[in-house]
Motif scaffolding. Structure first.
Motif, mmCIF file in Angstrom:
data_model
loop_
_atom_site.group_PDB
_atom_site.id
_atom_site.type_symbol
_atom_site.label_atom_id
_atom_site.label_comp_id
_atom_site.label_asym_id
_atom_site.label_seq_id
_atom_site.Cartn_x
_atom_site.Cartn_y
_atom_site.Cartn_z
ATOM 1 N N GLY D 215 -20.472 -24.086 6.375
ATOM 2 C CA GLY D 215 -19.605 -25.173 5.964
ATOM 3 C C GLY D 215 -18.208 -24.744 5.618
ATOM 4 N N ARG D 216 -17.644 -25.444 4.666
ATOM 5 C CA ARG D 216 -16.228 -25.329 4.382
ATOM 6 C C ARG D 216 -16.035 -24.971 2.912
ATOM 7 N NH1 ARG D 216 -11.417 -27.447 4.514
ATOM 8 N NH2 ARG D 216 -10.671 -28.546 2.652
ATOM 9 N N THR D 217 -15.080 -24.091 2.626
ATOM 10 C CA THR D 217 -14.731 -23.801 1.240
ATOM 11 C C THR D 217 -14.089 -25.042 0.633
ATOM 12 O OG1 THR D 217 -14.214 -21.577 1.970
ATOM 13 C CG2 THR D 217 -13.515 -22.187 -0.252
ATOM 14 N N PRO D 218 -14.629 -25.529 -0.482
ATOM 15 C CA PRO D 218 -14.048 -26.743 -1.064
ATOM 16 C C PRO D 218 -12.613 -26.498 -1.546
ATOM 17 C CG PRO D 218 -16.223 -26.292 -2.007
ATOM 18 C CD PRO D 218 -15.810 -25.088 -1.214
ATOM 19 N N SER D 219 -11.883 -27.568 -1.597
ATOM 20 C CA SER D 219 -10.525 -27.537 -2.127
ATOM 21 C C SER D 219 -10.529 -27.202 -3.614
ATOM 22 C CB SER D 219 -9.902 -28.925 -1.927
ATOM 23 O OG SER D 219 -8.779 -29.096 -2.766
ATOM 24 N N GLU D 392 -17.278 -20.404 7.220
ATOM 25 C CA GLU D 392 -17.528 -20.573 8.649
ATOM 26 C C GLU D 392 -16.615 -21.602 9.330
ATOM 27 O OE1 GLU D 392 -21.960 -20.290 9.456
ATOM 28 O OE2 GLU D 392 -21.487 -22.235 10.321
ATOM 29 N N GLU D 393 -16.564 -22.795 8.755
ATOM 30 C CA GLU D 393 -15.869 -23.865 9.441
ATOM 31 C C GLU D 393 -14.368 -23.602 9.503
ATOM 32 O OE1 GLU D 393 -17.500 -25.939 11.056
ATOM 33 O OE2 GLU D 393 -15.876 -27.260 11.741
#
Lengths: 448, 448, 448, 448
Positions: D215-219, D392-393
């Protein structure tokens, strides 16, 4: 002489091993294996009926298209031992090459059975037996030798290709066992000679499975001592005792059989692959089981045996069954679900002489299987086992023994290579120079 | 006769064990231990100089105030074996009770040394030796018996209080070992008798350390076989080999010493506690070390020995040192930091015949120690070890053997009790009825 | 007035919750739940068709035989919210009691559907709706009150039984959410009053699911913010995006629907339980979905919808589907296996707005599902989620707010109780005195 | 034009980053960092006083000897942001190169302080400020550009070297944050342009820290929302609340300060590095703290502040302190040991707005610190944090945006590279062809 290595399969995974070595015009192929977990992802797949290309697409068997870039004639296909990740694709790929399959006697026998089970392709390559210590001429200046190694299956070898430029040693799947329970110790003396004769070792292809684990893989005799401790400790128990292990692990099966007798229980092998491997080993005289020991593979005969055991008393038997990974259709899982005539009762012992292969699918299935067994009162003994693959110290020792010019990590993905790359660099190798972390489908030109 | 059990320490933790049993007017205390990790939280604490109350406040020694609620006379203080979590508070608490300290010979000797090291209190209780198999009258109808058990230290016993209401068995710290390397096998025959004579067993207090682990704790002889495999495998190595283990684990030290000789190396024991435990064991004839084997505790003699080893050749020695948990001041950690005359070189072997105690502090220290060792080229062999505590199957067997009316889990916190509670319930016990999950400072009235 | 609590189910596991409180002659039952994992161990079991006794034997529903020891009349059966582990056994057990089922409106609706699906028993108990904040007389001096709480399903309450001896608060399944996305914040004001009025709180039954986790369970609005970050970050992606979450988690579904619209995609709910829960919530006006939003449960309509999506362009839709745990027959798993008309392509996003329930079976299935999705090129976003259960700090706060005389841990096994027991003891409670770690099938007499 | 990349440090570890790019005769160096964990292995080492060669031997700073193989003139030394693993070796190595240090304003300020603290070398390189979006001519055809990125420290950039052969993008240390709490969002628009202008991107050097996380590292705004939830939830607490985070994480400190005010507490920053980073940020107008907010670094002023807090009431303050990793000498650890005037009491809150760096040493220290805090009654809130590194994203998106010809993984060891290698290969790159898994001290010739 030009020397090239094609890293065809098993360089991004454990499973579907395949490597080719070209020395001048002579090519030899090591292993043609299956990646079983890729098959199991799909429901109801019967590999026997599938075409090679579909299996390649699934990532189940090696994608051997790189072989067309390799000029020269394939002189031999050499499976190193009888595990499926080394022989399981032979029935799908071997017929493309007009070369004999050369392997140790036990391995050849398993290859033969593999080919007989195939329903899609007719594989008609010659099957040639060659013992550890023997050699075979592949070309004018190129020779193949088998060196005896120790692994979790009998009659495993490491093949060596001798060329004018030095030897290429294909080192997959071994541990350094000086007191194996069956067969001879690993032939380190011969490896040491190979490291020092002629031009020494040009390249070494190494199995990285346990490269990140400290110390040394214990000998099979350590597992045997552990198993003895477990079985002797329950010798006064007058209920059911059941054991499971890798069916192909004949040395372990032998230990189970012997300790069963020591504690006055009749051993009996149950399950299709139990019968297959042990039957083959006995027929070829690799192991000497009690004359009257039963081995049953077909579900009907298994269930008949279970009925007999229930009638004559569970306390008189030690069934050795399939199912160590909690495979849904294996014998032990069926026992857990109460689908066999064998009734587990409170206090009965189930010995897993195996380790869960550390992957969530297996862990989930094994967990389910243990829960079912426990619901019936069974008590679990687990991890009575040692690995068949070298750890750190064995890798140091192989490098020291062979002193190879080039090292090629295999039998893992990039993450699995990582500790081995560190280890090699600590010994003076350098990634990209003489240490080749590679991928499926590559060609490595060692001498041109 | 009224029977009461005071669960004083070690019922919310591993460490600072202490339990008292009152049978009528006679009271016997089992263990007075130290919780070392509580001490280590604080920098620069010297327990020898601290007062009991401060140590109680820190949670380092048992809070024995509940003893004032226990009517009757303390007739004996009985440490079960020589580990610090069982004897480490004797020097802080024993003087409050006018009763002899009764223990097996090896344990008594360690208690004596413990008392001599104390700087705050003068402990003058009588020290009485009693062997496994012997008994002692505590009151008219109350008798104390020692049953031989097997653990990771020699001369361990399980004390039993025989009362008209049945026996109370204090079962802490054992494994079921039928082939220990030193001493006699566990005396299961006597336990079976105790379970069946008179009124049987009224209460059983059990060590839950490994209650959640499947199967059976392997015998010390399995660890020995593993250790042999490791040391024999490096017999041709011509550099340094160093081993570490629990200093008090005399059987393991003995195996290390013997295998050192087998591979033509002179064993030498280094480090304060190495000298202490092995010296004591040898003096009391529990073990027979080579006559000329060196044991050195003081840093100066250790360093002198290291100098000698460097001069005469590391390949001739096997130093057996302290530091298996990466303790910052232990010998192996000093070697890792290069603070001793012993020079580690690339390829030297360090064998940890011990397991990291699974707590982040230890794991951090051990990691640091290994990193330092590796930076000097050392190669680590770890986990050459088996536990000294019963697993699941041993617990089942003890319950079956003793058939106690009441069961009291100990030597853990609530989370550690949990699997043992499940296990007991599967055998028909019921929490709150005859299965007592309790805490430090409680009284359990068994007969009133 | 005599007060007794029967801890019937969910005191040795998570699942099959059931508790009864007797105050004088009046009895009220809280929850009648299902332990789904026990059902899933067995192949092909259809709970709708099974008899209660078989389900009790399997450990799937509460064993309510202890109810016969409880003198008094059952006046109400009170499920606290609509999760299956709280209402799933109503259709199997409720008909044994001649009492109405009293619950919040959303919960009643789900109970109704549960009963309609039952094929074995005719459950004809009255269904009575009662809102948070309302009360109901159970007996002369005994009253039932619902207090609003926040959980991962809407319309959850904590029931309170008011008696002359004090209140009994049944605290299962909540988090302390002051900014939930749907519904009102937890009514801590009312809890504080209950803690202080009359005789205060006699007993508090608490959900220990997350008792061992540090800090505070984040608000649903934190998960919403996280989800927004994920979905907004892919707003420019012109391929497929698929999301999955707990079907009953209406607040999360609502967030998914809203963010779908924000990034110009039409949300559509697919899968049997998606349709069921969201449809019910919408019908009862708990949530306001876009008027034209599709919800499809039957496989045929789902597949028809997928076909339409493929035709009109995946970039225009956000399917919200079942399958967050990798359940083999759920929609997302079918998509992974390529069994639906929806074609995943390289780069498509799959958002798991859920956490894997940490048990090897789920982990194995979820792993398989993710592997299948990845083989088709999908990219996984996982753990976009917060738990619905109190952590450590919430537990401290509830104790401080209610100041209960007695505390009864629930909704876990003994290991799960352990950290909560420690926590309560740090606040002055004492195990066995006013802190009751108990098991299924027990009676706790609080006032006699 | 010849293009070469020297991978000097940080290619076998996280820490001591250093990379050089040669374009024709012009060389630019990116980062000169420190590997702090290598320093901490050794007791009592003061890096300020150590010589470069000793630090190189320890593996603490980059071994820049490969620079002598790189023909051309160093035109700039470019640290990308102010973390020690990127600037910590400047004071040891920069004086060897006659080139200015070019960095963003905040970074330059931290470099200046770093140089001032140095006791061994006199570093006299020019310090040049350059903002994100600006460019600088390095040679006739070679230009340096700074692109704004978002990370866990303010004013971070990714430098780009524009050459006739294409751009070289040095992508270390960023997350893709479109709503950072301080500063501008990541400049993806510019990256997209760079990917498409001229010859596109020749090479991209990427930070693999989180490459294996889905996924994505959150803001940062997600962490902020989480933090708000935590602090608002304790707004009624009338005792002590303490928070800790990375000192250099100005956005997080700002959120802490603001929420402190929201809940009516005066924030105060305590600890040497807290004062340093926040003081610098405020002085340079990167952040606007309350005018009267205290920041104290020296132990004496810290202790004086603690005394004042104790006198005026802990309920009026929120100390924001150092010690999030349990560092033995940091402020929070001192508080845990009771070495400061600040008295923790039962119920006080300690908020770790940070994650334990996953390495046994840190884990051990943090565990010790938490145990000490808990012994005083403190309650821990942990993991209120998001990472500063792409998952990853983000990696997929950077590849898609830049479409680089060559990719060079960095900021990890081989094991850490592994998932990124897989990811790149799934996008068509091939290891050894255009994907370069390399090591410290290598030269990669991209154009010759």
């Amino acid at each position: 002489m030009e020397i090239e290595i094609a890293t065809i399969g098993g360089y991004e995974e454990v499973g579907r091993q395949m490597t080719a070595v070209r020395a001048g015009d002579d090519v030899v192929i090591f292993d043609m294996g299956l990646n079983l977990s890729k098959v199991l992802l799909h429901d109801n797949v019967e590999t026997e009926k599938l075409h090679s290309l579909d299996l390649i697409d699934m990532g189940a068997i090696p994608d051997d298209r790189v072989m067309s870039d390799l000029e020269g004639d394939v002189k031999a296909i050499v499976p190193t031992h009888g595990h499926l990740d080394h022989i399981g694709a032979i029935s799908k790929l071997a017929h493309r090459y007009s070369a004999p399959i050369v392997a140790s006697p036990f391995t050849i026998e398993l290859v033969k059975q593999q080919i007989q089970g195939e329903e899609k392709f007719g594989v008609e390559n010659d099957l040639m037996k060659m013992e550890a210590g023997e050699t075979m001429q592949l070309g004018d200046e190129v020779e193949l030798e088998f060196v005896n190694v120790t692994h979790s299956i009998i009659d495993a070898i490491n093949p060596v290709v001798h060329t004018p430029e030095g030897a290429i040693v294909y080192g997959l799947d071994k541990r350094m066992d000086y007191s194996p329970v069956l067969g001879d110790p690993i032939d380190m003396k011969r490896f040491r000679e190979i490291g020092r004769e002629g031009n020494g070792v040009l390249a070494y292809i190494e199995d990285c499975t346990n490269a990140g684990r400290k110390g040394r893989t214990p000998s099979e005799s350590v597992a045997r001592r552990h198993l003895k401790d477990v079985l002797y400790s329950v010798q006064d128990y007058d209920g059911g005792i059941v054991a499971t292990t890798f069916s192909s692990h004949i040395a372990r099966v032998k230990s189970l059989v012997e300790f069963a007798q020591d504690i006055d229980r009749t051993p009996v092998l149950l399950g299709r692959s139990m019968e297959k491997y042990s039957g083959t080993a006995e027929r070829l005289n690799f192991v000497d089981f009690p004359e009257d020991m039963g081995m049953f593979g077909h579900r009907k005969s298994v269930d008949r045996t279970f009925k007999r055991i229930m009638k004559e008393g569970k306390e008189n038997y030690l069934p050795i069954v399939t199912g160590h990974q909690g495979e849904p259709r294996a014998m032990l899982t069926r026992m857990g679900r109460g689908e066999t005539p064998y009734q587990l009762e409170d206090g009965d012992k189930v010995v897993f002489s195996a380790r869960v292969i550390p992957e969530p699918t297996n862990e989930g299935q094994r967990y389910q299987s243990e829960r079912l067994l426990k619901m019936q009162g069974a008590r679990i003994f687990d991890d009575v086992h040692v690995s068949g693959h070298l750890r750190e110290e064995g890798h140091y020792e192989m490098l020291d023994t062979l002193q190879p010019q080039h090292v090629i990590p295999a039998h893992q993905n990039m993450k699995g290579y990582a500790p081995y790359v560190d280890l090699c660099e600590s010994q003076g190798y350098r990634l990209g120079r003489d240490l080749h972390a590679t991928r499926n489908g590559n060609l490595i030109q060692l001498v041109d």
